[in-house]
Design an enzyme around this catalytic site. Structure first.
Site, mmCIF file in Angstrom:
data_model
loop_
_atom_site.group_PDB
_atom_site.id
_atom_site.type_symbol
_atom_site.label_atom_id
_atom_site.label_comp_id
_atom_site.label_asym_id
_atom_site.label_seq_id
_atom_site.Cartn_x
_atom_site.Cartn_y
_atom_site.Cartn_z
ATOM 1 N N GLY A 154 0.832 -1.202 0.000
ATOM 2 C CA GLY A 154 0.000 0.000 0.000
ATOM 3 C C GLY A 154 0.857 1.239 0.000
ATOM 4 C CB SER A 155 0.997 4.307 -1.120
ATOM 5 O OG SER A 155 -0.312 4.610 -1.579
ATOM 6 N N GLY A 156 0.966 5.580 1.706
ATOM 7 C CA GLY A 156 0.413 6.525 2.661
ATOM 8 C C GLY A 156 1.149 7.843 2.587
ATOM 9 N N GLY A 157 0.986 8.647 3.623
ATOM 10 C CA GLY A 157 1.603 9.967 3.628
ATOM 11 C C GLY A 157 3.118 9.921 3.603
ATOM 12 C CG MET A 158 5.515 8.652 6.749
ATOM 13 S SD MET A 158 6.283 7.651 8.034
ATOM 14 C CE MET A 158 7.982 7.633 7.472
ATOM 15 C CB VAL A 192 4.154 -0.034 2.773
ATOM 16 C CG1 VAL A 192 4.661 -1.064 3.773
ATOM 17 C CG2 VAL A 192 4.014 1.329 3.444
ATOM 18 C CE LYS A 220 5.274 3.505 5.630
ATOM 19 N NZ LYS A 220 4.310 4.139 6.561
ATOM 20 C CG ASP A 225 -2.215 10.527 10.208
ATOM 21 O OD1 ASP A 225 -3.409 10.880 10.307
ATOM 22 O OD2 ASP A 225 -1.729 10.082 9.152
#
Length: 760
Positions: free
Chosen positions: A93-97, A100, A115, A209
């Site tokens: 997946g992916s996120g703000g940082m 992954v 990550k 968060d």
């Protein structure tokens, strides 16, 4: 172009693999297979496989390649499967940082979550130094409810973190797939997260968060919560406008202040000055999501969300789910207090408060184990390459703009489906009214000249019962929708009705087109519509008011209702201005429709009733109708419909009290069967039994011509009637019970669907 792509010739690094030999060369060059595996493949490949994708499928079957690796190799992106000592296996997946990946640390043969950090997070020496300092602080954390960080390193310009790999689901996906969590399971998950936050807080770290997507639930060991990105929430600069809506993290002056759906009031003002209590608010919002499967403030506009976090209370969780204990609601409210001083001051206080309501990890594990593991599919060909943002660990471009969704235009087919949705509940209500009408109709009518005015209903002879509990918010909301003089009331629990097995089996194909249109308004009908409250006042069955309660009045929905019903602002009597329109119902009658208290859609036979409900909803100090509250509070948590019929209800120009019926209250439960459980207070038990048999026979005949009558006909066919007690010489209490078994209900519902053309 990223530095890794210069390691290989352009023909290998960027062009799709089109032969078996080219694929084998890529496997050897990138070190994906060992020498023994390569030797076996080279001997077999030329004879068995004509196309590279066939070989890729064989390697996946043998467990030598993952689907993600096969996809990357076939697309010519094999150079991006290795980062230092790590071999990338799957995209998680992916996120703000950043993005992954599941990866293998080759020297230690250990699986990790890798990550790859967004470049802007380490864009200059100052931010890079701060990032490394925070990573060092996080690396000191050691707690079973926090994801462990193993390594922080870089290869060329690419920075990455190696963290504990978790086999499980995040809470966002778990709730999305399972609907609201069982109350004890939700309490246990939040309790565990609070323990992890306490450990971090004691070492000076704040998350900033906390949200469902950052709480992972393990499969093995089962049901353990792991906090992700503890202390690593970093600045992310994103565009404004429409792109802002597509992002999960909000940026103000380039600094992340959290995720709008879960953000504390003080965090929206200045994220740099918040303390640990901001995380407790976010954890409270997450708790709300677990209990209700909805966001605290489900609106699209980011600034509107922030304002609501500052100024408003979310729709009460206890109104969404009546089985939530009052003590759990009190914990939730304290966690989500607007002022930090009014919240829990330490996370271990939250954990201690929730502990009595937790059933343990066994129950928690059962929830996550029930959700199937999904996998990516290997492409059947490579003629249409996947977007770079889907395949490259090093591409951090902005997501494509979100397509504008036009509000659905009403049409005849959609209107018919909407009637089917409402009719499922309305059919039950209609049957109840008709039952009583026929029962009462057996008595003599009054002459037209006997009385020119409506008779006052006699006082019920039923003895008073113990005082009802203190008035709760959800009780007040229901009572405010019901005029004091109501003679018939029905409260339809939409959640229980729509999630029933019977409805799911027979009406789900019908409901899907409706729900698809409703969801375009940023509304989840299965979680955001709560109750329909229908009231009929004495004088005529046509004098009614119905209010749809729920947490659904987003800006998009408001606009849609204005267009759909041509609502115009009108001052009704001496009340406030209301958006009012008209709709034409079956039989050509025109009813008034309005948005009351700016939150709920209401329909009534006349504007007077709409005005009355709106005024009641706006008043804060209105005394409770204790009699009505007493009847409503007797409902079971699993009830689909609670109905109340009083002696003041008029049939054939006379109240039911004159026919010897003091009141009739009960529940209709819908699961894989339909069950009736009612209590009647009557003057003559024998006469009531005879009339009820007449009603059953009448409905059975009517059902031959109108399938909607089949359900009440089945319920009234030989009902079990028990004389509970003789209250006094004038009143007998009767218990009426019956049910429709699944097989018979299956036949009835199929007939209804076929008769009214409700199939898609």
């Amino acid at each position: 172009m990223h530095w890794l792509r210069f390691r290989l010739p352009t023909t290998v690094a960027h062009m799709a693999v089109d032969t078996v030999n080219t694929l084998i060369d890529a496997l050897r060059q990138f070190g994906i297979l060992d020498d023994h595996q390569l030797a076996l493949i080279e001997r077999e490949a030329a004879q068995q496989f004509e196309e590279p994708r066939q070989l890729a499928r064989e390697l996946i079957t043998r467990g030598w390649l993952t689907k993600y690796q096969a996809k990357q190799l076939l697309l010519g992106h094999g150079s991006e499967l290795t980062l230092g000592a790590y071999r990338l296996l799957e995209r998680l997946g992916s996120g703000g940082m950043g993005q992954v990946f599941k990866a293998l640390h080759v020297p230690m043969n250990r699986y990790v979550a890798l990550k790859i950090v967004r470049p802007e997070l380490v864009a200059d020496a100052k931010t890079l130094k701060r990032f490394r300092r925070e990573v060092q602080a996080v690396a000191q954390l050691s707690h079973p409810n926090i994801v462990t960080v193993f390594d922080a390193s870089q290869v060329g310009d690419t920075h990455f973190l190696a963290m504990e790999y978790i086999d499980g689901l995040d809470l966002s996906a778990l709730v999305r797939d399972s609907a609201p969590l069982p109350v004890d399971v939700a309490c246990d998950y939040i309790r565990q997260a609070a323990l992890g936050l306490q450990h971090a807080n004691e070492r000076g770290l704040i998350h900033r968060d906390v949200k469902p997507g950052n709480l992972l639930i393990t499969r093995n060991p089962p049901g353990v919560v792991k906090i992700l990105d503890m202390g690593l929430a970093r600045p992310v600069r994103i565009d404004g406008g429409e792109n802002l809506k597509a992002q999960s993290a909000l940026t103000i002056d380039g600094s992340v202040v959290g995720t709008p759906d879960f953000m504390s009031p003080e965090q929206a003002k200045n994220s740099s000055t918040v303390d640990k209590r901001a995380d407790y608010y976010s954890l409270g919002c997450t708790f709300y999501y677990c209990l209700t499967a909805r966001m605290p403030f489900p609106v699209k506009n980011v600034m509107e969300k922030l304002i609501k976090h500052q100024m408003e209370q979310p729709y009460p969780a206890e109104l969404v789910r009546g089985e939530i204990p009052a003590a759990v609601c009190a914990i939730l409210q304290k966690m989500m207090a607007k002022k930090a001083d009014d919240r829990y001051q330490n996370a271990d206080e939250i954990a201690a408060a929730l502990t009595p309501f937790c059933r343990g990890t066994a129950a928690s594990a059962a929830v996550v184990d029930a959700v199937p593991v999904t996998e990516e599919i290997v492409p059947s060909g490579v003629s249409t390459p996947l977007p770079a943002s889907d395949t490259s660990p090093f591409n951090f471009g902005p997501p494509p703009p979100k397509a504008e969704i036009a509000a659905p235009k009403p049409n005849r087919a959609q209107a018919r489906l909407m009637l089917a949705l409402c009719g499922l509940a309305a059919g039950f209500l209609l049957s109840i009214i008709l039952v009583v009408a026929i029962v009462a109709g057996a008595s003599e009518k009054k002459s037209a000249s006997s009385e020119a005015t409506q008779p006052a209903p006699p006082q019920s002879t039923v003895p008073t019962k113990p005082e009802p509990p203190a008035l709760r918010y959800e009780d007040k909301l229901l009572l405010d929708c019901i005029p004091d003089r109501a003679a018939f009331v029905a409260v339809v629990n939409i959640r229980q009705l729509m999630n029933a097995k019977a409805v799911d089996a027979h009406f789900d194909p019908t409901l899907k087109p409706i729900f698809a249109n409703i969801e375009q308004l940023n509304i989840n009908p299965r979680t955001q519509f709560d109750r329909v409250v229908v009231s009929i006042v004495p004088g005529s069955p046509d004098r009614f008011v119905a209010v749809l309660l729920g947490n659904y009045m987003s800006a998009e929905a408001n606009d849609f209702f204005h267009r759909q019903f041509k609502l115009e602002s009108r001052r009704v009597g001496e009340g406030a201005e209301l958006p009012v329109g008209t709709i034409e119902t079956e039989g050509g009658r025109k009813e008034s429709v309005a948005i009351v208290r700016r939150s709920f859609l209401a329909v009534a036979s006349d504007l007077t009733l709409l005005r009355e409900v709106d005024q009641r909803l706006r008043e804060t100090n209105r005394p409770a109708n204790e009699r009505m509250l007493k009847y409503l509070s007797g409902s079971k948590p699993e009830t689909a419909i609670r109905f109340l019929l009083f002696g003041s209800y008029v049939v054939n120009e006379e109240p039911l009290e004159s026919a010897g019926i003091h009141d009739l209250t009960g529940d209709i439960l819908v699961s894989d069967r339909v069950e009736l459980d009612a209590v009647a207070h009557v003057r003559d038990a024998k006469q009531f039994r005879e009339r009820l048999r007449t009603v059953g026979s009448t409905f059975a005949t009517g059902a031959l011509f109108d399938p909607r009558l089949a359900i009440p006909a089945a319920l009234l066919r030989s009902p079990r009637i028990e004389t509970v007690t003789s209250v006094n010489p004038q009143t007998t209490e009767l218990r009426i019970k019956n049910s429709i078994p699944p097989r018979e209900l299956d036949i009835i519902l199929k007939a209804v669907v076929k008769r009214f053309g409700l199939t898609p």
